[in-house]
Design a protein around this motif. Structure first.
Motif, PDB file in Angstrom:
ATOM      1  N   ARG A  38       0.856  -1.190   0.000  1.00  0.00           N
ATOM      2  CA  ARG A  38       0.000   0.000   0.000  1.00  0.00           C
ATOM      3  C   ARG A  38       0.886   1.232   0.000  1.00  0.00           C
ATOM      4  NH1 ARG A  38      -3.224   3.468   3.222  1.00  0.00           N
ATOM      5  NH2 ARG A  38      -2.286   2.754   5.176  1.00  0.00           N
ATOM      6  N   CYS A  39       0.603   2.141  -0.911  1.00  0.00           N
ATOM      7  CA  CYS A  39       1.478   3.298  -1.122  1.00  0.00           C
ATOM      8  C   CYS A  39       0.659   4.579  -1.241  1.00  0.00           C
ATOM      9  CB  CYS A  39       2.305   3.121  -2.405  1.00  0.00           C
ATOM     10  SG  CYS A  39       3.295   1.622  -2.458  1.00  0.00           S
ATOM     11  N   ARG A  40       1.364   5.707  -1.100  1.00  0.00           N
ATOM     12  CA  ARG A  40       0.778   7.022  -1.350  1.00  0.00           C
ATOM     13  C   ARG A  40       1.628   7.714  -2.412  1.00  0.00           C
ATOM     14  NH1 ARG A  40       1.482   9.796   3.460  1.00  0.00           N
ATOM     15  NH2 ARG A  40      -0.577   9.222   4.231  1.00  0.00           N
ATOM     16  N   ALA A  41       0.998   8.098  -3.522  1.00  0.00           N
ATOM     17  CA  ALA A  41       1.721   8.810  -4.574  1.00  0.00           C
ATOM     18  C   ALA A  41       1.976  10.238  -4.114  1.00  0.00           C
ATOM     19  CB  ALA A  41       0.908   8.812  -5.866  1.00  0.00           C
ATOM     20  N   LEU A  42       3.230  10.673  -4.185  1.00  0.00           N
ATOM     21  CA  LEU A  42       3.562  12.013  -3.728  1.00  0.00           C
ATOM     22  C   LEU A  42       2.995  13.087  -4.646  1.00  0.00           C
ATOM     23  CD1 LEU A  42       7.242  11.819  -2.433  1.00  0.00           C
ATOM     24  CD2 LEU A  42       5.126  11.554  -1.179  1.00  0.00           C
ATOM     25  N   GLN A  43       2.750  12.741  -5.897  1.00  0.00           N
ATOM     26  CA  GLN A  43       2.310  13.747  -6.859  1.00  0.00           C
ATOM     27  C   GLN A  43       1.030  14.444  -6.415  1.00  0.00           C
ATOM     28  OE1 GLN A  43       0.636  13.049 -11.079  1.00  0.00           O
ATOM     29  NE2 GLN A  43       2.831  13.304 -11.393  1.00  0.00           N
ATOM     30  N   GLU A  44       0.020  13.665  -5.984  1.00  0.00           N
ATOM     31  CA  GLU A  44      -1.232  14.309  -5.552  1.00  0.00           C
ATOM     32  C   GLU A  44      -1.861  13.584  -4.358  1.00  0.00           C
ATOM     33  OE1 GLU A  44      -3.133  10.951  -7.442  1.00  0.00           O
ATOM     34  OE2 GLU A  44      -1.161  11.724  -7.149  1.00  0.00           O
ATOM     35  N   HIS A  45      -1.040  12.722  -3.673  1.00  0.00           N
ATOM     36  CA  HIS A  45      -1.419  12.041  -2.427  1.00  0.00           C
ATOM     37  C   HIS A  45      -2.547  11.028  -2.583  1.00  0.00           C
ATOM     38  CE1 HIS A  45       0.635  14.598   0.926  1.00  0.00           C
ATOM     39  NE2 HIS A  45       1.465  14.204  -0.017  1.00  0.00           N
ATOM     40  N   SER A  46      -2.726  10.456  -3.773  1.00  0.00           N
ATOM     41  CA  SER A  46      -3.679   9.353  -3.908  1.00  0.00           C
ATOM     42  C   SER A  46      -3.072   8.104  -3.272  1.00  0.00           C
ATOM     43  CB  SER A  46      -4.001   9.104  -5.390  1.00  0.00           C
ATOM     44  OG  SER A  46      -2.820   8.833  -6.120  1.00  0.00           O
ATOM     45  N   GLU A  47      -3.902   7.336  -2.568  1.00  0.00           N
ATOM     46  CA  GLU A  47      -3.431   6.141  -1.858  1.00  0.00           C
ATOM     47  C   GLU A  47      -4.085   4.895  -2.427  1.00  0.00           C
ATOM     48  OE1 GLU A  47      -3.885   6.400   2.362  1.00  0.00           O
ATOM     49  OE2 GLU A  47      -2.979   8.407   2.501  1.00  0.00           O
ATOM     50  N   GLY A  48      -3.347   3.790  -2.418  1.00  0.00           N
ATOM     51  CA  GLY A  48      -3.884   2.532  -2.899  1.00  0.00           C
ATOM     52  C   GLY A  48      -2.809   1.462  -2.920  1.00  0.00           C
ATOM     53  N   TRP A  49      -3.158   0.323  -3.493  1.00  0.00           N
ATOM     54  CA  TRP A  49      -2.237  -0.818  -3.559  1.00  0.00           C
ATOM     55  C   TRP A  49      -1.557  -0.862  -4.925  1.00  0.00           C
ATOM     56  CZ3 TRP A  49      -1.050  -4.087   0.447  1.00  0.00           C
ATOM     57  CH2 TRP A  49      -1.803  -3.919   1.618  1.00  0.00           C
ATOM     58  N   VAL A  50      -0.263  -1.153  -4.900  1.00  0.00           N
ATOM     59  CA  VAL A  50       0.541  -1.165  -6.129  1.00  0.00           C
ATOM     60  C   VAL A  50       1.331  -2.468  -6.200  1.00  0.00           C
ATOM     61  CG1 VAL A  50       2.319   0.024  -7.453  1.00  0.00           C
ATOM     62  CG2 VAL A  50       0.773   1.344  -6.007  1.00  0.00           C
ATOM     63  N   THR A  51       1.423  -3.029  -7.386  1.00  0.00           N
ATOM     64  CA  THR A  51       2.245  -4.226  -7.599  1.00  0.00           C
ATOM     65  C   THR A  51       3.707  -3.804  -7.732  1.00  0.00           C
ATOM     66  OG1 THR A  51       0.450  -5.406  -8.694  1.00  0.00           O
ATOM     67  CG2 THR A  51       2.693  -6.187  -9.123  1.00  0.00           C
ATOM     68  N   LEU A  52       4.547  -4.327  -6.825  1.00  0.00           N
ATOM     69  CA  LEU A  52       5.970  -4.003  -6.856  1.00  0.00           C
ATOM     70  C   LEU A  52       6.709  -4.907  -7.846  1.00  0.00           C
ATOM     71  CD1 LEU A  52       6.663  -3.628  -3.010  1.00  0.00           C
ATOM     72  CD2 LEU A  52       5.708  -1.965  -4.608  1.00  0.00           C
ATOM     73  N   ARG A  53       6.357  -6.221  -7.801  1.00  0.00           N
ATOM     74  CA  ARG A  53       6.975  -7.196  -8.713  1.00  0.00           C
ATOM     75  C   ARG A  53       5.905  -8.125  -9.243  1.00  0.00           C
ATOM     76  NH1 ARG A  53      10.025  -7.563  -4.455  1.00  0.00           N
ATOM     77  NH2 ARG A  53       9.488  -9.724  -3.996  1.00  0.00           N
ATOM     78  N   GLY A  54       5.997  -8.426 -10.538  1.00  0.00           N
ATOM     79  CA  GLY A  54       5.045  -9.334 -11.150  1.00  0.00           C
ATOM     80  C   GLY A  54       5.381 -10.781 -10.862  1.00  0.00           C
TER      81      GLY A  54
END
Length: 508
Positions: free
Chosen positions: A230-246
Motif C-alpha cells: 500500500r502506497c501514497r503517490a507524492l504527486q497528488e497524495h492518492s493512496e492505494g495498492w501497487v504491484t511491486l513485482r510481477g
C-alpha cells in the motif's frame, strides 16, 4: 603454495556461508581479504624471481638449462593464474560483504521505521532526544534505542553490520530520511483500491518516474504470485495498492531515497499550490527542501495583454488588461483626442480671456460638460480637462468651416490598480515602469490572449527550520539533491569548512 590454497579455501567457505558462523563477520571478512592480499603479494614476489631467472637462462635453447627454463615458464603461468584468482576472489568477497552489510542495514531500518510508525514518533523530536543537544546522534545512543525495541529480532551481528556506516554518528538529515520508505516507479502500473487484484478498482495509473511513500509493508498474493504494497503517490497524495513485482519477476517499483530538492537561488515559498498565492518567505541559496507533495503542473493560464502608450510619460510597452482569475486592471475611459493643434481657453467665448496653452496632437482630454454651440461664431465648444497636466478649459470641437479638432476615442483606458508596463508581449519581461492607479493608457494593439503553460509546483519542508510551503520546481533553480556524493577527482577531506584547514586525508 599450501598457504595460498588455504587462504583461497577460507575465502570460498566464508563467501558461501555469508559469515553465518562468524561471531564478528566484519573481522572475518577483513581477515579473509587480508589473507588473499598476502597470497597475491607472495605470488607477485615469486613472479619477479622467476622473471629474473628466466632472464639469466634466455640464451639457452638445449640441455638442462633449457629444461629449467621450460619449468620456470610453467611455474610463471601457475603463479600468475593463482594471483589473478586471489584478486578475483577478493573482489567477490567484498561484494558479498557489501550485500551482507546492506541486508543488515535494511533489517535495522525496517525495525526502526515500523517502530516509529507504531509509536507515531516525530523525527525532529527523536533527533533532539537522542543527540542530547549535539550535532549528531552518537552511534551508541542509536544502538541502545534500537536494542530497546521489543520483538525486533535483531541480532548483535546485524546491529554491528547495519550501523557500521554510522560510525561517525547519525545526522539530523539521516534521522529524517529513516522515518519513511520511498519507491520510484520504473514501469507504468495501476494504483488499485484493495490488496486483492481481482476485487480491486483502478484508481489511476502510476507513471514511470513517479515517487511513492510506502504505507504498508510488501505482501505476497498467493493466488496471483504478485508482490504488492500500500502506497501514497507524492504527486497528488492518492493512496492505494501497487504491484511491486510481477509473477514473472518484472519490477514495477524500485527503492529510492527520500526525495530532496535544493534551491540554488532565492525562491518564493508560498502558502498554496497556485503560483499567485501568498508568499511566506524567500528560500536561501543552498537551502534543502524535503518533498511532501508533487511535483505537478498548474493548469494553463490565459492572460489578456495589450500594447500601448502611457499618456502621462509617453512610454510604450505591454501590460495585462485582465489576469487569469478575471481581475481587470483597466477600464474604458470616455475621452476626446486632439486631432489638430488648437488653443485651450478659459471661457466658453473664445474671444474672452487669454489662451491657457496649445493642445498637442494626440493629447487626451476628459469631457466635463455638455457640448455647446456658439451661434455667433458657428463653432461647437466643450469644457474639458487635460489628462496630461489636469488643466481645465474650453476647446473647439468643430470649427465654423466644419473642421473637426477633436474626436471621441475608444482606445483609452484608466488603470484601476497599479500594473506593470513591460517591454514584450510575454508576461514577466523587462519592466518599463509601473503605471499607477488613475493613469491613462492608450491601447495601440490588442487585446491579445497569452496562454501560459502550467508550471511545475511542489510542496516541501525546509530542513533548515522546518517551515512548509509550495515552490516552483524542479527547474533551473530548484534541482534534485542527495546527501551522498561520489568523488570524481581526488580532493582533500579537511577538518572544517575552511579550505585552508588541516587535511584529514585524501578522498579517492
Amino acid at each position: 603454495e599450501d598457504a595460498m590454497e588455504k587462504a583461497s579455501a577460507a575465502a570460498d567457505a566464508l563467501a558461501k556461508s555469508k559469515g553465518a558462523d562468524a561471531e564478528d563477520p566484519r573481522q572475518a571478512f577483513a581477515g579473509a581479504e587480508r589473507g588473499l592480499a598476502e597470497a597475491a603479494e607472495a605470488c607477485d614476489k615469486v613472479d619477479e624471481k622467476v622473471k629474473d631467472q628466466l632472464d639469466e637462462l634466455k640464451a639457452y635453447f638445449k640441455g638442462p638449462f633449457a629444461d629449467a627454463r621450460s619449468a620456470l615458464n610453467k611455474l610463471k603461468v601457475r603463479v600468475g593464474d593463482f594471483s589473478r584468482k586471489c584478486r578475483k576472489q577478493s573482489s567477490a568477497l567484498r561484494g558479498v560483504f557489501q550485500q551482507l552489510e546492506g541486508e543488515a542495514h535494511e533489517a535495522v531500518i525496517g525495525v526502526f521505521t515500523a517502530h516509529a510508525k507504531e509509536k507515531s514518533l516525530e523525527p525532529e523530536a527523536l533527533y533532539k532526544e537522542l543527540s542530547a543537544g549535539g550535532q549528531v546522534v552518537p552511534v551508541d545512543a542509536f544502538r541502545d534505542f534500537l536494542g530497546k525495541i521489543e520483538g525486533s529480532g535483531l541480532e548483535k551481528k546485524q546491529l554491528d553490520l547495519g550501523l557500521a556506516r554510522y560510525a561517525a554518528g547519525v545526522g539530523r538529515l539521516s534521522i529524517h530520511c529513516l522515518f519513511k520508505q520511498y519507491m520510484r516507479c520504473v514501469k507504468d502500473i495501476a494504483i488499485t483500491s484493495c490488496f486483492e487484484v481481482k476485487e480491486s478498482k483502478t484508481l489511476r495509473k502510476l507513471t514511470a518516474g513517479e515517487v511513492v511513500e510506502v504505507l504498508e509493508a510488501e505482501k505476497h498474493e498467493e493466488q496471483t504470485g504478485l508482490h504488492r504494497a500500500r502506497c501514497r503517490a507524492l504527486q497528488e497524495h492518492s493512496e492505494g495498492w501497487v504491484t511491486l513485482r510481477g509473477n514473472q519477476g518484472t519490477s514495477f517499483l524500485e527503492k529510492c531515497g527520500k526525495p530532496l530538492y535544493m534551491c540554488e537561488d532565492e525562491v518564493p515559498l508560498q502558502d498554496a499550490f497556485e503560483r499567485d498565492s501568498k508568499e511566506l518567505r524567500r528560500t536561501r541559496p543552498g537551502e534543502v527542501m524535503e518533498l511532501l507533495e508533487g511535483p505537478r503542473l498548474t493548469p494553463p493560464q490565459e492572460v489578456s495583454r495589450a500594447r500601448g502608450v502611457a499618456t502621462r510619460s509617453k512610454q510604450a510597452g505591454w501590460l495585462t488588461m485582465k489576469d487569469s482569475h478575471g481581475t481587470a486592471f483597466l477600464e474604458p475611459e470616455k475621452v476626446m483626442i486632439c486631432r489638430q493643434s488648437i488653443a485651450l481657453t478659459p471661457n466658453f467665448d473664445i474671444g474672452n480671456g487669454k489662451p491657457l496653452r496649445k493642445l498637442e496632437v494626440g493629447e487626451a482630454l476628459e469631457v466635463i460638460s455638455e457640448e455647446q454651440k456658439d451661434d455667433k461664431r458657428g463653432m461647437v465648444r466643450c469644457q474639458v480637462r487635460s489628462k496630461m497636466d489636469a488643466k481645465e478649459g474650453w476647446v473647439t470641437l468643430k470649427g465654423n468651416q466644419g473642421t473637426a479638432y477633436m474626436e471621441e476615442s475608444d482606445r483609452h483606458y484608466t488603470c484601476k490598480a497599479p500594473v506593470s508596463l513591460e517591454t514584450r508581449f510575454e508576461c514577466g519581461t523587462a519592466l518599463v515602469r509601473t503605471l499607477e492607479a488613475g493613469e491613462l493608457f492608450e491601447m495601440l494593439e490588442g487585446p491579445r490572449m497569452e496562454v501560459k503553460e502550467g508550471a511545475s509546483r511542489l510542496r516541501g519542508r525546509s530542513l533548515t527550520d522546518g517551515s512548509e510551503g509550495w515552490i516552483t520546481g524542479p527547474g533551473e533553480v530548484t534541482v534534485p539533491w542527495t546527501p551522498a556524493h561520489r568523488c570524481r577527482q581526488s580532493t582533500p577531506l579537511t577538518e572544517s569548512a575552511d579550505p585552508a584547514s588541516r587535511a584529514l586525508r585524501e578522498l579517492d
